[in-house]
Every structure is written in C-alpha cells, then in structure tokens.
Design a protein around this motif. Structure first.
Motif, PDB file in Angstrom:
ATOM      1  N   LEU A  26       0.840  -1.197   0.000  1.00 45.82           N
ATOM      2  CA  LEU A  26       0.000   0.000   0.000  1.00 45.82           C
ATOM      3  C   LEU A  26       0.877   1.251   0.000  1.00 45.82           C
ATOM      4  N   HIS A  27       1.944   1.230   0.792  1.00 46.97           N
ATOM      5  CA  HIS A  27       2.876   2.356   0.831  1.00 46.97           C
ATOM      6  C   HIS A  27       3.485   2.603  -0.554  1.00 46.97           C
ATOM      7  N   ALA A  28       3.891   1.548  -1.243  1.00 47.99           N
ATOM      8  CA  ALA A  28       4.502   1.693  -2.573  1.00 47.99           C
ATOM      9  C   ALA A  28       3.527   2.302  -3.561  1.00 47.99           C
ATOM     10  N   GLN A  29       2.305   1.807  -3.584  1.00 51.03           N
ATOM     11  CA  GLN A  29       1.354   2.354  -4.556  1.00 51.03           C
ATOM     12  C   GLN A  29       0.973   3.787  -4.210  1.00 51.03           C
ATOM     13  N   ASP A  30       0.944   4.129  -2.905  1.00 50.24           N
ATOM     14  CA  ASP A  30       0.701   5.523  -2.501  1.00 50.24           C
ATOM     15  C   ASP A  30       1.806   6.428  -3.020  1.00 50.24           C
ATOM     16  N   ALA A  31       3.049   5.969  -2.890  1.00 45.48           N
ATOM     17  CA  ALA A  31       4.193   6.765  -3.328  1.00 45.48           C
ATOM     18  C   ALA A  31       4.230   6.911  -4.845  1.00 45.48           C
ATOM     19  N   LEU A  32       3.826   5.872  -5.555  1.00 45.04           N
ATOM     20  CA  LEU A  32       3.850   5.906  -7.018  1.00 45.04           C
ATOM     21  C   LEU A  32       2.734   6.757  -7.606  1.00 45.04           C
ATOM     22  N   GLY A  33       1.587   6.760  -6.978  1.00 46.92           N
ATOM     23  CA  GLY A  33       0.429   7.422  -7.569  1.00 46.92           C
ATOM     24  C   GLY A  33      -0.292   6.465  -8.506  1.00 46.92           C
ATOM     25  N   ASP A  34      -1.034   7.005  -9.456  1.00 46.43           N
ATOM     26  CA  ASP A  34      -1.855   6.181 -10.348  1.00 46.43           C
ATOM     27  C   ASP A  34      -0.989   5.298 -11.243  1.00 46.43           C
ATOM     28  N   VAL A  35      -1.115   3.985 -11.049  1.00 45.11           N
ATOM     29  CA  VAL A  35      -0.355   3.023 -11.845  1.00 45.11           C
ATOM     30  C   VAL A  35      -1.000   2.916 -13.226  1.00 45.11           C
ATOM     31  N   VAL A  36      -0.167   3.049 -14.278  1.00 40.30           N
ATOM     32  CA  VAL A  36      -0.679   3.024 -15.646  1.00 40.30           C
ATOM     33  C   VAL A  36      -0.138   1.857 -16.477  1.00 40.30           C
ATOM     34  N   PHE A  37       0.914   1.179 -15.984  1.00 35.62           N
ATOM     35  CA  PHE A  37       1.503   0.068 -16.740  1.00 35.62           C
ATOM     36  C   PHE A  37       2.275  -0.839 -15.794  1.00 35.62           C
ATOM     37  N   VAL A  38       2.203  -2.128 -16.044  1.00 36.17           N
ATOM     38  CA  VAL A  38       3.037  -3.086 -15.317  1.00 36.17           C
ATOM     39  C   VAL A  38       3.717  -4.004 -16.316  1.00 36.17           C
ATOM     40  N   ASP A  39       4.963  -4.309 -16.053  1.00 31.45           N
ATOM     41  CA  ASP A  39       5.729  -5.282 -16.828  1.00 31.45           C
ATOM     42  C   ASP A  39       5.951  -6.464 -15.895  1.00 31.45           C
ATOM     43  N   LEU A  40       5.295  -7.569 -16.186  1.00 27.88           N
ATOM     44  CA  LEU A  40       5.344  -8.737 -15.317  1.00 27.88           C
ATOM     45  C   LEU A  40       6.402  -9.726 -15.796  1.00 27.88           C
ATOM     46  N   PRO A  41       6.923 -10.537 -14.886  1.00 26.67           N
ATOM     47  CA  PRO A  41       7.967 -11.487 -15.264  1.00 26.67           C
ATOM     48  C   PRO A  41       7.428 -12.617 -16.141  1.00 26.67           C
ATOM     49  N   GLU A  42       8.337 -13.345 -16.727  1.00 16.04           N
ATOM     50  CA  GLU A  42       7.998 -14.483 -17.581  1.00 16.04           C
ATOM     51  C   GLU A  42       7.738 -15.720 -16.713  1.00 16.04           C
ATOM     52  N   VAL A  43       6.626 -16.385 -16.965  1.00 12.34           N
ATOM     53  CA  VAL A  43       6.313 -17.623 -16.244  1.00 12.34           C
ATOM     54  C   VAL A  43       7.391 -18.662 -16.586  1.00 12.34           C
ATOM     55  N   GLY A  44       7.882 -19.342 -15.544  1.00  9.77           N
ATOM     56  CA  GLY A  44       8.916 -20.354 -15.721  1.00  9.77           C
ATOM     57  C   GLY A  44      10.321 -19.843 -15.465  1.00  9.77           C
ATOM     58  N   LYS A  45      10.476 -18.528 -15.389  1.00 10.46           N
ATOM     59  CA  LYS A  45      11.797 -17.956 -15.146  1.00 10.46           C
ATOM     60  C   LYS A  45      12.104 -17.982 -13.650  1.00 10.46           C
ATOM     61  N   THR A  46      13.358 -18.273 -13.320  1.00 11.96           N
ATOM     62  CA  THR A  46      13.809 -18.313 -11.937  1.00 11.96           C
ATOM     63  C   THR A  46      14.617 -17.061 -11.638  1.00 11.96           C
ATOM     64  N   TYR A  47      14.368 -16.486 -10.472  1.00  5.00           N
ATOM     65  CA  TYR A  47      15.045 -15.269 -10.036  1.00  5.00           C
ATOM     66  C   TYR A  47      15.702 -15.501  -8.682  1.00  5.00           C
TER      67      TYR A  47
END
Length: 125
Positions: A26-47
């Motif tokens: 919640l703190h992160a989204q408050d600091a960012l403001g209105d989220v307009v785009f997300v880049d999500l990771p690739e399924v199957g990739k290990t981090y």
C-alpha cells in the motif's frame, strides 16, 4: 496466511509451504500514484532474491519490482496487465503481481512482519 515485507516495499504471502504470491505494498502504490503500466515477469523464469522481476509505471515515476526471495515464477496476474489500476485499488488483493515456487524458505523467514514493516516505513518517511 503469513505475509512478509521487503525494504523495497514488496509483500509476499505464503499460499503453502512452497508457493507464494507477490505484490507491491500500500505504501509503494501511494508513493507511485496512479499506476498506468506493469511489466510482469515471464512464467517459468527463476530469479534470485533481490533481482528485478518486473516494473511498475505510474503517472509520477517508474519503479522496479524486486524478487523478495529466490523462486520460480509460476503465474502472473493477467488481470493486472489488463487493468494496472488494480495495483492502486487493491494492492494486497486483486492487484497481486505474480506467484512463485519458493527455492529457500530461510529467505522468507528473515523478511519483515507487518509491525516491523510499519516501523520501517515510519522511520524512512
């Protein structure tokens, strides 16, 4: 369900002893403001813990989404990709980012619990 937090403002919630859901706080989204785009990771990739696994962009800024613990991405939130504002409306629920298969539970155990995270946020405001 056990939820833990990172200093980079991600949350991770255990689904069972080897699977978890990850999102921004919640703190992160408050600091960012209105989220307009997300880049999500690739399924199957290990981090590894701390690696950049995605990006969230808002009207104010862009921020990396870090892997809170080592794991393999098993699912991404396609609803979030279609409606990035879910990260603002419900960051701890419908606005989750991805699910992982946990590689090392010891990494989960050392993350902050809710009271410690709230102290961290206040101390770094």
């Amino acid at each position: 369900m056990t939820v833990k937090y990172t200093p980079e403002h991600e949350w991770i919630q255990l689904e069972d002893h080897e699977a978890a859901v990850v999102g921004i706080t919640l703190h992160a989204q408050d600091a960012l403001g209105d989220v307009v785009f997300v880049d999500l990771p690739e399924v199957g990739k290990t981090y590894a813990k701390g690696e950049v696994a995605g990006v969230v962009e808002s009207v104010k800024a862009a921020a990396d989404v870090f892997m809170p613990i080592a794991g393999e991405v098993t699912e991404v939130n396609e609803d979030l990709r279609g409606d990035p504002s879910l990260a603002n409306k419900d960051p701890m629920g419908a606005g989750w980012f991805f699910k992982i298969l946990i590689k090392d539970m010891a990494e989960f155990d050392v993350l902050m619990d809710e009271p410690d995270y709230q102290k961290f946020v206040k101390a770094n405001a």
